[in-house]
Scaffold this motif. Sequence first.
Motif, PDB file in Angstrom:
ATOM      1  N   LEU A  22       0.737  -1.221  -0.034  1.00  0.00           N
ATOM      2  CA  LEU A  22      -0.026  -0.281   0.102  1.00  0.00           C
ATOM      3  C   LEU A  22       0.849   1.322  -0.137  1.00  0.00           C
ATOM      4  O   LEU A  22       0.579   2.322  -0.785  1.00  0.00           O
ATOM      5  N   ALA A  23       1.809   1.342   0.604  1.00  0.00           N
ATOM      6  CA  ALA A  23       2.651   2.702   0.906  1.00  0.00           C
ATOM      7  C   ALA A  23       4.086   2.458   0.708  1.00  0.00           C
ATOM      8  O   ALA A  23       4.926   3.413   0.653  1.00  0.00           O
ATOM      9  N   ALA A  24       4.742   0.906   0.366  1.00  0.00           N
ATOM     10  CA  ALA A  24       5.912   0.744   0.379  1.00  0.00           C
ATOM     11  C   ALA A  24       6.651   1.596  -0.775  1.00  0.00           C
ATOM     12  O   ALA A  24       7.885   2.219  -0.542  1.00  0.00           O
ATOM     13  N   GLU A  25       6.129   2.013  -2.087  1.00  0.00           N
ATOM     14  CA  GLU A  25       6.854   2.629  -3.053  1.00  0.00           C
ATOM     15  C   GLU A  25       6.447   4.396  -3.046  1.00  0.00           C
ATOM     16  O   GLU A  25       6.719   4.707  -4.015  1.00  0.00           O
ATOM     17  N   GLN A  26       5.909   4.690  -1.906  1.00  0.00           N
ATOM     18  CA  GLN A  26       5.483   5.989  -1.727  1.00  0.00           C
ATOM     19  C   GLN A  26       6.723   6.829  -1.059  1.00  0.00           C
ATOM     20  O   GLN A  26       6.909   6.497  -0.014  1.00  0.00           O
ATOM     21  N   PRO A  27       7.240   7.706  -1.884  1.00  0.00           N
ATOM     22  CA  PRO A  27       8.563   8.300  -1.288  1.00  0.00           C
ATOM     23  C   PRO A  27       7.932   9.286   0.113  1.00  0.00           C
ATOM     24  O   PRO A  27       6.855   9.778  -0.031  1.00  0.00           O
ATOM     25  N   LEU A 174       3.386  -1.377   7.802  1.00  0.00           N
ATOM     26  CA  LEU A 174       4.333  -0.076   8.050  1.00  0.00           C
ATOM     27  C   LEU A 174       5.449  -0.053   7.084  1.00  0.00           C
ATOM     28  O   LEU A 174       5.923  -1.256   6.855  1.00  0.00           O
ATOM     29  N   THR A 175       5.787   0.940   6.641  1.00  0.00           N
ATOM     30  CA  THR A 175       6.854   1.065   5.724  1.00  0.00           C
ATOM     31  C   THR A 175       7.859   2.316   5.878  1.00  0.00           C
ATOM     32  O   THR A 175       8.673   2.752   5.071  1.00  0.00           O
ATOM     33  N   ALA A 176       7.543   2.893   7.015  1.00  0.00           N
ATOM     34  CA  ALA A 176       8.304   4.257   7.408  1.00  0.00           C
ATOM     35  C   ALA A 176       9.754   3.802   7.422  1.00  0.00           C
ATOM     36  O   ALA A 176      10.824   4.729   6.864  1.00  0.00           O
ATOM     37  N   ASP A 177      10.146   2.871   8.131  1.00  0.00           N
ATOM     38  CA  ASP A 177      11.583   2.711   8.120  1.00  0.00           C
ATOM     39  C   ASP A 177      12.146   2.077   7.098  1.00  0.00           C
ATOM     40  O   ASP A 177      13.425   2.501   6.725  1.00  0.00           O
ATOM     41  N   GLU A 290      10.364  16.309  14.414  1.00  0.00           N
ATOM     42  CA  GLU A 290       9.384  15.520  13.241  1.00  0.00           C
ATOM     43  C   GLU A 290       9.995  14.122  13.302  1.00  0.00           C
ATOM     44  O   GLU A 290      10.893  13.514  13.625  1.00  0.00           O
ATOM     45  N   ARG A 291       9.026  13.219  12.793  1.00  0.00           N
ATOM     46  CA  ARG A 291       9.335  11.689  12.207  1.00  0.00           C
ATOM     47  C   ARG A 291       8.561  11.485  10.968  1.00  0.00           C
ATOM     48  O   ARG A 291       7.584  12.032  10.649  1.00  0.00           O
ATOM     49  N   VAL A 292       8.842  10.267  10.366  1.00  0.00           N
ATOM     50  CA  VAL A 292       8.202   9.669   9.346  1.00  0.00           C
ATOM     51  C   VAL A 292       7.156   8.739  10.021  1.00  0.00           C
ATOM     52  O   VAL A 292       7.525   7.997  10.700  1.00  0.00           O
ATOM     53  N   THR A 293       5.905   8.866   9.591  1.00  0.00           N
ATOM     54  CA  THR A 293       4.881   8.131   9.895  1.00  0.00           C
ATOM     55  C   THR A 293       4.140   7.578   8.791  1.00  0.00           C
ATOM     56  O   THR A 293       4.150   8.050   7.520  1.00  0.00           O
ATOM     57  N   THR A 294       3.988   6.168   8.748  1.00  0.00           N
ATOM     58  CA  THR A 294       3.195   5.625   7.574  1.00  0.00           C
ATOM     59  C   THR A 294       1.659   6.093   7.825  1.00  0.00           C
ATOM     60  O   THR A 294       1.300   5.348   8.858  1.00  0.00           O
ATOM     61  N   VAL A 295       1.102   6.358   6.936  1.00  0.00           N
ATOM     62  CA  VAL A 295      -0.204   6.622   6.952  1.00  0.00           C
ATOM     63  C   VAL A 295      -1.022   5.594   6.130  1.00  0.00           C
ATOM     64  O   VAL A 295      -0.800   5.952   4.765  1.00  0.00           O
ATOM     65  N   THR A 296      -1.686   4.549   6.322  1.00  0.00           N
ATOM     66  CA  THR A 296      -2.131   3.608   5.599  1.00  0.00           C
ATOM     67  C   THR A 296      -3.242   2.903   5.898  1.00  0.00           C
ATOM     68  O   THR A 296      -3.872   3.091   6.868  1.00  0.00           O
ATOM     69  N   GLY A 297      -3.619   2.031   5.171  1.00  0.00           N
ATOM     70  CA  GLY A 297      -4.854   1.227   5.390  1.00  0.00           C
ATOM     71  C   GLY A 297      -6.036   1.282   4.180  1.00  0.00           C
ATOM     72  O   GLY A 297      -6.001   2.291   3.527  1.00  0.00           O
ATOM     73  N   GLY A 298      -6.854   0.379   4.124  1.00  0.00           N
ATOM     74  CA  GLY A 298      -7.820   0.432   3.323  1.00  0.00           C
ATOM     75  C   GLY A 298      -8.589   1.614   2.983  1.00  0.00           C
ATOM     76  O   GLY A 298      -8.663   2.229   1.788  1.00  0.00           O
ATOM     77  N   ALA A 301      -7.198   7.241   1.356  1.00  0.00           N
ATOM     78  CA  ALA A 301      -7.442   7.474  -0.010  1.00  0.00           C
ATOM     79  C   ALA A 301      -6.303   7.379  -0.634  1.00  0.00           C
ATOM     80  O   ALA A 301      -5.810   6.589  -1.962  1.00  0.00           O
ATOM     81  N   LYS A 302      -4.948   7.967  -0.059  1.00  0.00           N
ATOM     82  CA  LYS A 302      -3.705   8.244  -0.846  1.00  0.00           C
ATOM     83  C   LYS A 302      -2.708   7.701   0.387  1.00  0.00           C
ATOM     84  O   LYS A 302      -2.040   8.543   0.856  1.00  0.00           O
TER      85      LYS A 302
END
Lengths: 445, 262
Positions: A22-27, A174-177, A290-298, A301-302
């Motif tokens: 879902l989020a792995a390829e989103q920079p 999760l894909t943040a790391d 600040e930190r990187v957070t993965t916002v994801t799930g069905g 929207a993006k």
Amino acid sequence: MGFIKAKYNAPGGVHPAYHKDLAAEQPIVEMPLPASLVVSMSQHLGKPATPTVKKGDSVLRGQVIGESAGFISAAVHAPTSGTVKLVAPVATAAGPQATAITIEPDGEDTWVEGISPCPNWQALGKKEIVEKIAAAGITGMGGAGFPTHVKVSPPPETEIDTLILNGAECEPYLTADYRLMVEKAAEIWQGALIIAKALDAKTIYVAIEDNKPQAIAAMQEALPAEAGDAQVVELKTEYPQGAEKQQIFAVTGREVPAGGLPLNVGIVVENVGTTLAVWDAVVNGRPLTERVTTVTGGPVAKPGNVLARLGTTTADMVEFCGGTSGAVAKIISGGPMMGFAQADMSGPTTKTTSGLLLLGPESVHAYESMPCISCGRCVGVCPMNLMPNELSQFLEAEDYETAEEYNVMDCIECGCCAFECPAHRPLVQHMRRGKTQVMINRRNQ
Amino acid sequence: MTAVIQTAITIGGAGLACGGLLALAAKFLAVEEDPRVEEVNEILPGANCGGCAYAGCAAYAEAIVLEGAAINLCAPGGAEILNKLAEATGQTAQQAEHKVAIVLCGGEVEHAPRKFDYNGVADCQAAHSTGGGDKACTYGCLGYASCARACPVGAIEIINGIAKVHPDLCISCQACVKTCPRKLIKMVPYARKIHVMCSSKDKGPAVKKACTVGCIGCTICTKLAEDEAIKMEGFLAVVDYDKDLDNDTVIEKCPPNCIVRI
């Protein structure tokens, strides 16, 4: 070169559906400043920080707004410049209330004075590095939030020979790391060298699961010459490879004794996000804001990986990711296995929010707990070699003494047992309950 | 035949030797016990409820005899046992005030909404540590009956979503007080019947959102009650049980009806 496959594998473990696509390829994208930031004083394990500002004060980015309140505690900094609107208790992701400072950004994002970059960090002594980490308020960013300056200053009589960077990210979704390792590999290596210097650690390993070949390649490519015999270690993809004790065993074959810490076997484990924060704090002189957070799930929207200021609310993060498309049945702060379910989207992100996961009604089921059928599956998957079947029955009967004899305190709350249980017993919930009660009983004795 | 004799001699001899050792041990390692401790222990009810703040009846008996602890700490024993203890120890019998437990929350199902569906272990501590509990009010009774299970005499019942103590059954052991993760249960004098049934420390508007019978901190009752028998602690009205309060107007005038006579 610089690459090995893990020789060992910790016992137990499960293979949930990973959904990382879902989020792995989103920079990583930086989120613009929201209308308000709610900065919790309890973003770490240990005592909440003591607020040092009051309503109406104006603050600058990086200014200390919460002082470390004890040995196991960490400072909290203003994530941007603006005005303090409110100092009031807000529920943390895990439930209990903690004081939070609401800041209305002025849009200028002015840094506080005294930010001193130090590109030539090699000249720094051990003590100075630890001081810089403590001043930056860095805590473990994988989830537990243990203050990093405490971790990198072990008691003088312990010898640390190995530093493991935890890039396993075994939690589904999760894909943040992963993104950090792909995009910031060189900086992470620098951070690792800084921590290794503070610890006097000779060997550095970066542990990554084999379902992240790009991250493995990126970390290998960026391996600096001065890192010596540092290795990227490929782990088998299995939950919970990212758990500290399991990872130490997988990478080195050493077992952390029951009730002990990694430093008992000469190892310190740091999350890759934490390592990057250490680099930022020491080399750029910037506190953790600040930190990187993965916002994801069905229903998102993006889905994506968002670099956001600490204190951004879940609602603002989701809004930035295109809002929701479809019904939301569950909101989780963290990953689906160990994250905390939230009642609404008003909660703020903290130093430990590695992900925000929304699940639609199709992925959320309420189960009725049935009696144990003694199938032993939970015993098979427990990475700590515990017996969740027996333990849950002791705990159901509120027999905390026997549960303690059966080592309930060694449970790492990974949730493998509850994930696997065909009778849908809330096993890990029983364990959490039991651990809390054993702690209360010990304190009352 | 020799085997039988040999066995008999070996086993018998070993038995005799062990018996001799035990006899010597009993003589030289004997622990002297005050006979009065046993006597007092016989009088105590033997419920081991811990209400006296000692580990159990035996520990309390020891404390009475050896440390001179007060004899009126045994709440389940009542007047009868107090008199017997007075006789046995020579202390004067002075009945302690009879206190009973009360759950200071009136947020029943229809008054206090829930903010999410809780699907975990049916236990208050577990529910409390899951997102602060499923009840919208973060102070109110969760109703998962941890106190009722802790009660040795079954004096607590969950009625309409919240725990209620039956004062006539309560033996004042305080087991429930220690169990409640919300710290809602207080010990109050048995004779007192008027209580503020709320423990929320929040300000009025926040309380109103979470519960229709929560104390909104309007302070009306504190003005009606004589001699500051009801005081404000932050935004919560609290009954001072050291002062007399038998004034039905506080009940009638309380806007959210959180003051009740039980």
